[in-house]
Scaffold this motif. Structure first.
Motif, PDB file in Angstrom:
ATOM      1  N   GLN A  80      -4.629  -3.280   7.795  1.00  0.00           N
ATOM      2  CA  GLN A  80      -5.375  -2.979   6.581  1.00  0.00           C
ATOM      3  C   GLN A  80      -5.467  -1.453   6.468  1.00  0.00           C
ATOM      4  O   GLN A  80      -6.535  -0.862   6.546  1.00  0.00           O
ATOM      5  N   TRP A  81      -4.300  -0.829   6.312  1.00  0.00           N
ATOM      6  CA  TRP A  81      -4.221   0.625   6.328  1.00  0.00           C
ATOM      7  C   TRP A  81      -2.888   1.110   5.783  1.00  0.00           C
ATOM      8  O   TRP A  81      -1.980   0.327   5.528  1.00  0.00           O
ATOM      9  N   ILE A  82      -2.808   2.454   5.659  1.00  0.00           N
ATOM     10  CA  ILE A  82      -1.538   3.139   5.421  1.00  0.00           C
ATOM     11  C   ILE A  82      -1.379   4.175   6.528  1.00  0.00           C
ATOM     12  O   ILE A  82      -2.295   4.962   6.802  1.00  0.00           O
ATOM     13  N   ASP A  83      -0.238   4.188   7.173  1.00  0.00           N
ATOM     14  CA  ASP A  83       0.057   5.165   8.225  1.00  0.00           C
ATOM     15  C   ASP A  83       0.421   6.488   7.556  1.00  0.00           C
ATOM     16  O   ASP A  83       1.491   6.631   6.955  1.00  0.00           O
ATOM     17  N   ILE A  84      -0.493   7.487   7.630  1.00  0.00           N
ATOM     18  CA  ILE A  84      -0.269   8.778   6.970  1.00  0.00           C
ATOM     19  C   ILE A  84      -0.003   9.884   7.990  1.00  0.00           C
ATOM     20  O   ILE A  84      -0.183  11.068   7.687  1.00  0.00           O
ATOM     21  N   THR A  85       0.452   9.507   9.189  1.00  0.00           N
ATOM     22  CA  THR A  85       0.698  10.492  10.250  1.00  0.00           C
ATOM     23  C   THR A  85       1.628  11.596   9.782  1.00  0.00           C
ATOM     24  O   THR A  85       1.450  12.770  10.135  1.00  0.00           O
ATOM     25  N   ASP A  86       2.630  11.269   8.980  1.00  0.00           N
ATOM     26  CA  ASP A  86       3.643  12.246   8.565  1.00  0.00           C
ATOM     27  C   ASP A  86       3.357  12.871   7.205  1.00  0.00           C
ATOM     28  O   ASP A  86       4.188  13.634   6.692  1.00  0.00           O
ATOM     29  N   VAL A  87       2.220  12.573   6.602  1.00  0.00           N
ATOM     30  CA  VAL A  87       1.902  13.096   5.271  1.00  0.00           C
ATOM     31  C   VAL A  87       1.329  14.507   5.387  1.00  0.00           C
ATOM     32  O   VAL A  87       0.419  14.761   6.180  1.00  0.00           O
ATOM     33  N   TYR A 120       0.864  -1.177   0.000  1.00  0.00           N
ATOM     34  CA  TYR A 120       0.000   0.000   0.000  1.00  0.00           C
ATOM     35  C   TYR A 120       0.900   1.226   0.000  1.00  0.00           C
ATOM     36  O   TYR A 120       1.782   1.352   0.853  1.00  0.00           O
ATOM     37  N   ASP A 121       0.681   2.151  -0.928  1.00  0.00           N
ATOM     38  CA  ASP A 121       1.553   3.326  -1.030  1.00  0.00           C
ATOM     39  C   ASP A 121       0.742   4.586  -1.271  1.00  0.00           C
ATOM     40  O   ASP A 121      -0.303   4.571  -1.948  1.00  0.00           O
ATOM     41  N   ILE A 122       1.250   5.705  -0.728  1.00  0.00           N
ATOM     42  CA  ILE A 122       0.785   7.042  -1.083  1.00  0.00           C
ATOM     43  C   ILE A 122       1.901   7.700  -1.876  1.00  0.00           C
ATOM     44  O   ILE A 122       3.044   7.811  -1.399  1.00  0.00           O
ATOM     45  N   LEU A 123       1.583   8.126  -3.102  1.00  0.00           N
ATOM     46  CA  LEU A 123       2.580   8.689  -4.005  1.00  0.00           C
ATOM     47  C   LEU A 123       2.237  10.134  -4.331  1.00  0.00           C
ATOM     48  O   LEU A 123       1.055  10.518  -4.387  1.00  0.00           O
ATOM     49  N   THR A 124       3.272  10.935  -4.581  1.00  0.00           N
ATOM     50  CA  THR A 124       3.046  12.270  -5.120  1.00  0.00           C
ATOM     51  C   THR A 124       2.730  12.146  -6.608  1.00  0.00           C
ATOM     52  O   THR A 124       2.925  11.080  -7.210  1.00  0.00           O
ATOM     53  N   PRO A 125       2.251  13.233  -7.245  1.00  0.00           N
ATOM     54  CA  PRO A 125       1.946  13.142  -8.684  1.00  0.00           C
ATOM     55  C   PRO A 125       3.119  12.698  -9.542  1.00  0.00           C
ATOM     56  O   PRO A 125       2.922  12.083 -10.588  1.00  0.00           O
ATOM     57  N   ASN A 126       4.353  12.972  -9.110  1.00  0.00           N
ATOM     58  CA  ASN A 126       5.509  12.539  -9.910  1.00  0.00           C
ATOM     59  C   ASN A 126       6.016  11.165  -9.510  1.00  0.00           C
ATOM     60  O   ASN A 126       7.071  10.722  -9.971  1.00  0.00           O
ATOM     61  N   GLY A 127       5.305  10.469  -8.618  1.00  0.00           N
ATOM     62  CA  GLY A 127       5.646   9.099  -8.284  1.00  0.00           C
ATOM     63  C   GLY A 127       6.493   8.912  -7.049  1.00  0.00           C
ATOM     64  O   GLY A 127       6.868   7.781  -6.716  1.00  0.00           O
ATOM     65  N   THR A 128       6.788   9.970  -6.323  1.00  0.00           N
ATOM     66  CA  THR A 128       7.591   9.851  -5.110  1.00  0.00           C
ATOM     67  C   THR A 128       6.742   9.274  -3.978  1.00  0.00           C
ATOM     68  O   THR A 128       5.629   9.749  -3.726  1.00  0.00           O
ATOM     69  N   LYS A 129       7.288   8.286  -3.295  1.00  0.00           N
ATOM     70  CA  LYS A 129       6.548   7.632  -2.220  1.00  0.00           C
ATOM     71  C   LYS A 129       6.665   8.453  -0.942  1.00  0.00           C
ATOM     72  O   LYS A 129       7.758   8.791  -0.497  1.00  0.00           O
TER      73      LYS A 129
END
Length: 753
Positions: free
Chosen positions: A677-684, A619-628
């Protein structure tokens, strides 16, 4: 070749026979199918194309009229009876939906029901002779065992208009025979007849004829040829003509369907004033000459923008999918035939179709069904040019997805690879042939970095389908006299046609682990699983939760939190989690099973379960240019059949240390409220992002298609809420739609979750 004869007795002959039998005793029953009285004046034959001599559409002659059998209620038992009528020992299979093409005339039998032990089809139950509500699109066929009944002398080769059949066609170069690179695209047309290979007289030869021949040999089209050169060359050579008067429309899938004439044995003058027919075929992009190793990646199939094949074990076969409104969907098999299949094959850069497949023979698709009742003449350049019906939800289901098998050019790549030491022809240590003429030798492949993708290419080159496993150690398979490693550093994308198209070290071999013990091996299979994530469910169930740290000890133990969680003030504080459900379907033709056996599964005390795969999903959160910017992973806590389609039974469940896997036609559901069953987005930070989910990311388990393992969604995060929308499988959109998706993430159709 004459069809089966059935003896008919006159009353006088029958009386004489009875008197003789009283005097001489009763004769023993004959085993010759020609003489079986049970057939009661019926004659049987196989028909249709393309096919082998022991298979085809079943046709029966009754009262002087040939007709077919409807496939309603048809079974293997009925096929056994019919194969014996045709002079074969038994049946190995049967076909429906006019696989060998629709017949003509009467449909003699419908709802045929046999036990399999009957001496004649007349002993089987049916609706009665000539009583049917079927069309010829439902004609039944049989596949008989290629073994004749004792005493059977008539070959029962399918009767065609001219009572002879062209079983095989080839192109022979006029010069340099045996030294030309494969595939051969230009030369003399030769047909295989019972007495050997013969040429075709070019009198009346047309571009339509060339189109049919090129299609049979795996080429999508033909081009003009320098006839004058070949006629001049023909004056210096001797030829054996066996065929003349060939007239094709151009839409035929097989030369035998064209009007043609055979020379008779006593014809002393053949092709007067003529010369051997010559063709020049145009190869599709996959087979066009190219100097680069990656030619098949540089040249995409010419029809890929509008049509593609999925789920096939071999090149040129698969489930037909078409692009509509930037979204891929399948084709319903109603009225699907060889003409439509050939249009698809040629559009993709292959030859004409060998088979038009119905009933989701190449696996069921998912999502939209775009076309139904496609009726092609065979001359169309694209499937979209054929008349078709706009489909509605109740018209068709994915159990009726259409497929094709196309004719392919002969490239000879299978002669440069082989397996040794395995328990069957589908497994063993991989050996490849290298060198040029006069210096050819066989050798092994270094096992370093050899994996599923490389094994996929090896199995494809061998013609053995998919790879179940790619093995880096093969000490348990004896390599015999072959001990030299001749290839190393093999890295494939998985789509190549042969290993020499993959990158490798060339002549500069580098192998960390030497010796035959650490050489590459494969286990191949004709079927494979195919996992697909239900993307709409991710979008529907996504939400944010601030979860207290004291509830996350087990998750931290399994590395399901961001790295910054290690420095948190445990057990105080919380982590912000993006949660969602994932429902993973198996749409392939084999169950999805963990590579590791139960003996090597890892027990996790904290959650109280076994892991059969350490990493099942990323599971990943990416920026528009593909940076994780955030990531999570999901071990296979438990692979099981949560739910299945109506006609499929569950096979896998995790209770009591049960077997793990996902059955074909079933799905495994990981609910949004279970750990990890998640992504940790605390630092996003707030912004526009792409949510990406990838199943089986390390290709640990073989699948028929890895391009549909990734799902993407637009998401917009404002620091408090998240909007998730436009979720789709990675290959569900056209390339242009995917580019638009990644260029403008999170800007349209925002939906509050």
């Amino acid at each position: 070749m004459r069809p089966v004869r059935v003896w008919q007795w006159s009353p006088r002959g029958l009386l004489l026979c009875l008197l003789c039998s009283l005097c001489l005793g009763s004769p023993s029953p004959s085993t010759d199918p020609e003489k079986r009285a049970g057939s009661q004046g019926l004659r049987f034959r196989l028909a249709g194309f393309p096919r082998k001599p022991y298979e085809g559409r079943v046709e029966i002659q009754r009262a002087g009229e040939w007709g077919t059998i409807c496939d309603d209620d048809f079974t293997l038992q009925a096929a056994h009876v019919l194969c014996r009528e045709l002079g074969f020992t038994e049946a190995t299979g049967w076909t429906h939906s006019a696989k060998y093409g629709p017949g003509t005339g009467r449909i003699w039998l419908d709802n045929l029901s046999c036990r399999g032990t009957e001496q004649s089809v007349t002993e089987c139950a049916s609706r009665g002779w000539g009583n049917s509500d079927c069309t010829h699109d439902e004609d039944a066929g049989v596949i008989c065992k290629d073994q004749r009944l004792p005493g059977f002398s008539d070959s029962n080769v399918i009767e065609v208009e001219h009572h002879l059949q062209v079983e095989e066609v080839r192109i022979r170069p006029a010069v340099g025979w045996g030294r030309r690179p494969l595939p051969v695209t230009e030369g003399l047309v030769e047909v295989r007849l019972p007495d050997g290979w013969s040429q075709v007289c070019d009198k009346g030869w047309s571009a339509h004829n060339s189109h049919v021949v090129c299609g049979m040999l795996g080429f999508p089209s033909e081009k003009r040829v320098n006839v004058a050169f070949y006629r001049l060359l023909a004056q210096r050579q001797q030829h054996s003509f066996g065929l003349h008067g060939v007239t094709c429309v151009g839409t035929e899938a097989h030369l035998s369907l064209c009007s043609l004439e055979f020379y008779r044995a006593n014809d002393t003058t053949r092709c007067p004033g003529g010369a051997p027919a010559v063709v020049s075929c145009v190869p599709g992009p996959l087979y066009a000459p190219s100097s680069g190793q990656k030619k098949q990646q540089q040249s995409k199939p010419q029809g890929e923008g509008r049509v593609r094949l999925k789920g096939g074990a071999h090149p040129g076969e698969g489930r037909v999918e078409v692009l509509k409104a930037s979204t891929w969907g399948t084709v319903c098999d109603r009225k699907w035939d060889l003409h439509a299949a050939s249009v698809v094959c040629r559009e993709l850069g292959f030859g004409s179709a060998r088979e038009a497949l119905s009933g989701a023979r190449m696996g069921q698709g998912m999502g939209a069904i775009h076309l139904s009742e496609v009726r092609c003449s065979g001359q169309e350049l694209s499937l979209w040019k054929c008349p078709h019906k706009n489909i509605t939800a109740e018209d068709c289901s994915h159990s009726q997805d259409a497929g094709v098998r196309c004719n392919l050019p002969y490239t000879g790549v299978e002669t440069r690879i082989r397996l040794s030491g395995g328990r069957s022809q589908h497994e063993g240590r991989v050996e490849v042939q290298i060198g040029g003429p006069g210096s050819l030798r066989w050798g092994l492949i270094c096992g370093d970095d050899w994996g599923t993708l490389e094994a996929m290419v090896a199995c494809r080159q061998l013609g053995l389908g998919y790879a179940n496993h790619g093995l880096q150690e093969t000490w348990y398979w004896d390599s015999g006299n072959i001990t030299e490693v001749v290839m190393s550093g093999v890295r494939c994308t998985g789509t190549e046609l042969s290993l020499d198209q993959c990158t490798h070290h060339g002549t500069h071999l580098t192998c960390k682990r030497t010796g035959t013990r650490f050489t590459a091996g494969v286990i191949c299979s004709e079927t494979a699983s195919d996992l697909l994530l239900h993307s709409a469910l991710v979008q529907e169930t996504a939400y944010i939760e601030d979860r207290p740290l004291h509830m996350l000890y087990c998750a931290a133990e399994e590395n399901c939190l961001a790295s910054s969680a290690r420095s948190a003030n445990w057990p105080y504080g919380h982590r912000r989690l993006l949660r969602f459900s994932s429902q993973i379907h198996n749409l392939g033709r084999a169950d999805f099973r963990p590579k590791a056996g139960r003996h090597s599964w890892v027990w996790h005390e904290c959650h109280g379960h076994y892991h059969s795969m350490d990493i099942f999903t990323h599971y990943d959160i990416l920026t528009p240019n593909g940076t994780k910017v955030a990531e999570g992973h999901k071990a296979s806590f438990c692979l099981e059949d949560t739910e299945c389609q109506e006609d499929v039974s569950k096979r896998y469940e995790c209770a009591n240390f049960g077997e793990q896997g996902i059955t074909v036609g079933c799905w495994d559901l990981y609910r949004h409220d279970i750990d990890c069953q998640w992504i940790d987005i605390t630092d996003v930070k707030p912004g526009n992002y792409i949510l990406q989910v990838v199943i089986n990311p390390n290709f640990e388990v073989a699948e028929s298609d890895f391009t549909n393992n990734a799902m993407k969604c637009n998401c917009k995060y404002d620091g408090h809420r998240i909007w998730v929308h436009n979720c789709h499988i990675g290959d569900a959109f056209s390339e242009e739609a995917n580019r638009r998706f990644e260029r403008y993430p999170g800007q349209t159709s925002n939906q509050i979750i």
